[in-house]
Scaffold this active site. Sequence first.
Site, PDB file in Angstrom:
ATOM      1  N   HIS A   1       0.675  -1.308  -0.087  1.00 21.45           N
ATOM      2  CA  HIS A   1       0.179   0.058   0.056  1.00 21.45           C
ATOM      3  C   HIS A   1       0.923   1.246  -0.137  1.00 21.45           C
ATOM      4  CE1 HIS A   1      -3.611   2.102   1.896  1.00 21.45           C
ATOM      5  NE2 HIS A   1      -3.325   1.901   1.207  1.00 21.45           N
TER       6      HIS A   1
ATOM      7  N   HIS B   1      -2.600  11.094  -1.732  1.00 23.76           N
ATOM      8  CA  HIS B   1      -3.612  10.909  -1.012  1.00 23.76           C
ATOM      9  C   HIS B   1      -4.659  11.573  -1.521  1.00 23.76           C
ATOM     10  CE1 HIS B   1      -6.673   8.986   1.884  1.00 23.76           C
ATOM     11  NE2 HIS B   1      -7.090   7.601   0.992  1.00 23.76           N
TER      12      HIS B   1
END
Length: 252
Positions: A17, A59
């Site tokens: 991730h 993000h």
Amino acid sequence: MSTTTLPPWPYPRWIAHRGAGKLAPENTLAAFRLGAQHGWRMFECDAKLSADGVLFLLHDATLERTSNGQGAAAGLTLGQLAQLDAGSWHSRAYAGEGLPTLEALARFCLANGYQLNVEIKPNPGQEEATGRAVGELLARIWPASATAPLLSSFKSAALAGARATAPQLPRALLVDQWAPADADLHSAQQLGCQAMVLNHALWDAPRVALVHGAGLRCLSYTVNDEWAAERLLDLGTDGIITDRVDLFSPAA
């Protein structure tokens, strides 16, 4: 029509991730290098557009959490973004680490034979444009001889944009809450997706059977506990995205 025969799936089960999970500042090249040092060979990242139309990794819609910048990321050009420190928030060892472009990460992966899952994470109102840009970039630089990057998004418009510019690249719909009447599965099918990536708690045996029966693969985010990973393996899911690059073995 559903099918019980799943098409080939070229990706490993384990996906790191944002590069290396929590071990390095997320979505920086340092994180992907560290993940690779731990043996990981497929990475997830988040991509959005700068004010001058360049894809870069971040993000959040805003800059404060993972850089020394302030405000909306959409308002800055790549030149302005390049001046930010995206490492000090994590630890002093990463002070001065920058926000990379998606192209830089893609070329890093290609040079080393790594595989990539690009989450299209558009700034508000830029869903289709960001998807189109991601598709155009990756279709242009990714050779047909390499395993194609997997493009994913929570935003249907982003996946539609990616399909418009790179129909040959596989797509996956991200889902945080399963909608009534299996609407998410229908959306994934309409978008021509090859997979669904769900909050790991949403998977159970009937849902795995439903999605597999429709010819799609079943992936999960973000799985950081051994008990959760074991449950997903027992269910027969196809991919696990994790922060715990130091806990799980990507060869398992």
